[in-house]
Design an enzyme around this catalytic site. Sequence first.
Site, PDB file in Angstrom:
ATOM      1  N   CYS A 134      58.013  48.135  67.893  1.00  9.53           N
ATOM      2  CA  CYS A 134      58.291  47.065  66.832  1.00  9.53           C
ATOM      3  C   CYS A 134      57.516  47.256  65.020  1.00  9.53           C
ATOM      4  O   CYS A 134      56.380  46.786  65.506  1.00  9.53           O
ATOM      5  CB  CYS A 134      58.759  45.961  66.546  1.00  9.53           C
ATOM      6  SG  CYS A 134      58.880  44.979  64.970  1.00  9.53           S
ATOM      7  N   CYS A 137      56.222  43.782  63.739  1.00 10.89           N
ATOM      8  CA  CYS A 137      55.468  43.060  64.817  1.00 10.89           C
ATOM      9  C   CYS A 137      54.200  43.744  64.930  1.00 10.89           C
ATOM     10  O   CYS A 137      53.207  43.090  64.959  1.00 10.89           O
ATOM     11  CB  CYS A 137      55.960  42.980  65.725  1.00 10.89           C
ATOM     12  SG  CYS A 137      58.204  42.952  65.669  1.00 10.89           S
ATOM     13  N   ASP A 138      53.519  45.149  64.796  1.00  8.86           N
ATOM     14  CA  ASP A 138      52.390  45.557  65.120  1.00  8.86           C
ATOM     15  C   ASP A 138      51.757  46.322  64.574  1.00  8.86           C
ATOM     16  O   ASP A 138      50.353  46.353  65.012  1.00  8.86           O
ATOM     17  CB  ASP A 138      52.062  46.336  66.829  1.00  8.86           C
ATOM     18  CG  ASP A 138      53.415  45.361  67.658  1.00  8.86           C
ATOM     19  OD1 ASP A 138      53.096  44.125  67.655  1.00  8.86           O
ATOM     20  OD2 ASP A 138      54.351  45.897  68.836  1.00  8.86           O
TER      21      ASP A 138
END
Length: 305
Positions: A134, A137-138
């Site tokens: 993701c 997300c990261d």
Amino acid sequence: MSTVEKLAILGAGPAGLTAAIYAARAFLAPLVFVGPSFGGQIATTTEVENFPGFPEGLQGPELSERMRTQAERFGARLIEETITRVDFSRRPFHLWSEAGEYQAQAVIIATGATPRKLGVPGEDAFIGRGVSYCATCDGFFFRDKEIVVVGGGDSAFQEALFLTKFGRRVRIVHRRDQFRAGATLQKRVMEHPKIELVRSTVVERILGNGKVERLELRSTQTEQRWTTEADGVFIFIGHEPNTQLFRGQLAMTDDGYLIVDNRLHTSVEGVFAAGEVHDNWFRQAITSAGFGCMAAMEAEKFLDH
Ligand SMILES: Cc1cc2nc3c(=O)[nH]c(=O)nc-3n(C[C@H](O)[C@H](O)[C@H](O)COP(=O)(O)OP(=O)(O)OC[C@H]3O[C@@H](n4cnc5c(N)ncnc54)[C@H](O)[C@@H]3O)c2cc1C
């Protein structure tokens, strides 16, 4: 004959647990089937920095535990069982796990999806330590770092473009010579000064000490192997919605996502879906939680009538 539950919720990820909080506060005492992984995908990650309300960030498992505590506080009942068969052709709906049979007047399906894995050594060990599925997300954790994206479709190309905001270089590794991504995306990627394409190559091993540091690559044409520096490996080779057991009972897309209307009703009245089981676009904990809230509110209205 088993008692008839008002509401059964399948799944205990952000969508299922949020649905459980809302349904429990509406006095529906939902029965939540946890399935194979309590907390779902978010519980497999370390640092979560984008869930509102936690300005310092928190660990994925802690976020799941907090949701569980909140749901149980209002009367949700979680059981560690996986649903293996359903019958939505009659009401009350019938559900089976290895442990027995259940009936419910309404059902929320929040069984999520599973990112497809490469299946190479080091992948599982380094999830949250350099291996990611993701970019939203990261990506932030990889400012000025070496990023490798694995995949050759639209997702891989879109996410690679997004990751150029962070990485000092983004290499896209793809096992074939040709890419499946759309022509416009390919053009943008090829013209981007930070992106390099590594064709006909597969990742053989993910290596490092506590976090990802190197990848072992192999050419699919020459079989030559080499090691390259990498801080982050973003794997975008598809997601599998966990919907096999609903085949033939609920309408779904060709790739298996449940089809819902804008209030999360599935093709069967009284059966709702929430989270990545129908959403293959946003794929965030907060959006899945939002869908859980919506499904619970709709289930409550359905039961009220
Ligand atoms: C490594 C990783 C890191 C991530 N990091 C972030 C992040 O930092 N921020 C963010 O917003 N998002 C992040 N995401 C995405 C986020 O985790 C997902 O969007 C979210 O978990 C989806 O929630 P969900 O409830 O729809 O499904 P899932 O999380 O997939 O949960 C599905 C649930 O259904 C259950 N289940 C499955 N089959 C059955 C069955 N037959 N019967 C009963 N139960 C069943 C499972 O046990 C599980 O509890 C990350 C994802 C991954 C993989």
